[in-house]
Design a protein around this motif. Structure first.
Motif, mmCIF file in Angstrom:
data_model
loop_
_atom_site.group_PDB
_atom_site.id
_atom_site.type_symbol
_atom_site.label_atom_id
_atom_site.label_comp_id
_atom_site.label_asym_id
_atom_site.label_seq_id
_atom_site.Cartn_x
_atom_site.Cartn_y
_atom_site.Cartn_z
ATOM 1 N N ILE A 134 2.695 2.159 -6.956
ATOM 2 C CA ILE A 134 1.742 2.838 -7.825
ATOM 3 C C ILE A 134 2.504 3.783 -8.736
ATOM 4 O O ILE A 134 3.005 4.811 -8.301
ATOM 5 C CB ILE A 134 0.683 3.615 -7.014
ATOM 6 C CG1 ILE A 134 -0.070 2.678 -6.072
ATOM 7 C CG2 ILE A 134 -0.295 4.301 -7.946
ATOM 8 C CD1 ILE A 134 -1.123 3.377 -5.242
ATOM 9 N N SER A 139 0.825 -1.212 0.000
ATOM 10 C CA SER A 139 0.000 0.000 0.000
ATOM 11 C C SER A 139 0.856 1.258 0.000
ATOM 12 O O SER A 139 0.362 2.351 -0.243
ATOM 13 C CB SER A 139 -0.924 0.008 1.216
ATOM 14 O OG SER A 139 -0.168 0.070 2.411
ATOM 15 N N ARG A 156 -4.381 3.188 -1.308
ATOM 16 C CA ARG A 156 -4.498 1.939 -2.068
ATOM 17 C C ARG A 156 -5.526 1.058 -1.387
ATOM 18 O O ARG A 156 -5.393 0.726 -0.205
ATOM 19 C CB ARG A 156 -3.140 1.240 -2.139
ATOM 20 C CG ARG A 156 -3.119 0.081 -3.112
ATOM 21 C CD ARG A 156 -1.702 -0.231 -3.526
ATOM 22 N NE ARG A 156 -1.640 -1.316 -4.479
ATOM 23 C CZ ARG A 156 -0.530 -1.675 -5.105
ATOM 24 N NH1 ARG A 156 0.599 -1.031 -4.859
ATOM 25 N NH2 ARG A 156 -0.531 -2.668 -5.981
ATOM 26 N N THR A 201 0.791 8.029 -3.761
ATOM 27 C CA THR A 201 -0.072 7.777 -2.608
ATOM 28 C C THR A 201 0.022 8.935 -1.626
ATOM 29 O O THR A 201 0.978 9.703 -1.633
ATOM 30 C CB THR A 201 0.330 6.470 -1.882
ATOM 31 O OG1 THR A 201 1.717 6.538 -1.534
ATOM 32 C CG2 THR A 201 0.090 5.256 -2.755
ATOM 33 N N LEU A 250 -5.169 0.293 -11.289
ATOM 34 C CA LEU A 250 -3.726 0.271 -11.557
ATOM 35 C C LEU A 250 -3.442 -0.407 -12.882
ATOM 36 O O LEU A 250 -4.057 -1.422 -13.228
ATOM 37 C CB LEU A 250 -2.975 -0.444 -10.437
ATOM 38 C CG LEU A 250 -3.113 0.126 -9.018
ATOM 39 C CD1 LEU A 250 -2.199 -0.605 -8.069
ATOM 40 C CD2 LEU A 250 -2.831 1.605 -9.007
ATOM 41 N N THR A 298 -7.390 1.819 -6.312
ATOM 42 C CA THR A 298 -7.063 2.935 -5.417
ATOM 43 C C THR A 298 -8.310 3.792 -5.224
ATOM 44 O O THR A 298 -9.265 3.729 -5.998
ATOM 45 C CB THR A 298 -5.943 3.827 -5.995
ATOM 46 O OG1 THR A 298 -6.427 4.511 -7.148
ATOM 47 C CG2 THR A 298 -4.721 3.012 -6.354
#
Length: 203
Positions: free
Chosen positions: A42, A38, A152, A108, A202, A158
């Motif tokens: 990304i 998490s 996430r 994030t 994603l 997300t």
């Protein structure tokens, strides 16, 4: 520029936005304890806001990591009808946005966004008494600024929330009715406070 009722509405929207951020932050902490993924990984996603469908708006953003903590996104948006004051607007827009994540090297957490797009708009004005409907078509540049938070939700999904202001530059690039569209731009009704609660996939 903004009426007292629109300001009160913006305050309510901002309160809901803050509550959503609090819930997402709590959820993010739970995900962090169960999976380190998490916090990283990304680098590219496609994002949309399901609530936009209720407003006749269709918006997609393809965001890609440009360098550590900075990403760039391609944006496309179609607005069927947007009524504000005495004006009704339809538009088709495409543009770019730049996001900065001060607390993460990937996409994030907290982010600040600057956005610019090229918009083709059709605007009409409600007639008064026996006056004919006034309308105009124009091409213009829009600018936007947002602050938000992304977490996430799962391996492929997300969630993010953003709050910001969108407005048009005071001069159009092209118009078929300069007197009417200039009056619309100068009236301030082209500005919009917007909350975005997005889901991302994603890539």
């Amino acid at each position: 520029m903004f009426s007292s009722s629109s300001l009160k509405k913006s305050q309510r929207i901002f309160f809901i936005f803050c509550a959503f951020l609090f819930i997402q932050t709590a959820f993010a902490q739970k995900v962090e304890n169960t999976s380190r993924s998490s916090q990283d990984g990304i680098v590219s996603l496609i994002e949309f806001n399901p609530a936009d469908l209720l407003l006749g708006r269709y918006r997609l953003a393809n965001e890609n990591l440009l360098m550590e903590s900075v990403s760039i996104a391609w944006i496309g948006e179609v607005q069927e009808n947007r009524k504000l004051g005495k004006y009704t607007e339809k538009n088709l827009a495409a543009g770019l946005s730049l996001q900065y994540y001060p607390q993460s090297i990937t996409m994030t957490g907290l982010f600040v966004r600057g956005e610019s797009d090229l918009t083709f708009a059709e605007v009409s004005e409600e007639p008064l008494a026996r006056q004919a409907i006034q309308s105009g078509r124009l091409i213009l540049m829009r600018m936007a600024g947002d602050v938000g938070w992304r977490v996430r939700l799962s391996e492929r999904l997300t969630g993010s929330a953003g709050y910001g202001l969108r407005t048009a530059l005071p001069q159009s690039l092209w118009t078929n009715n300069s007197a009417f569209t200039d009056r619309w731009l100068k009236s301030g009704d082209s500005a919009e406070v917007r909350v975005q609660v997005n889901l991302g996939l994603l890539l």
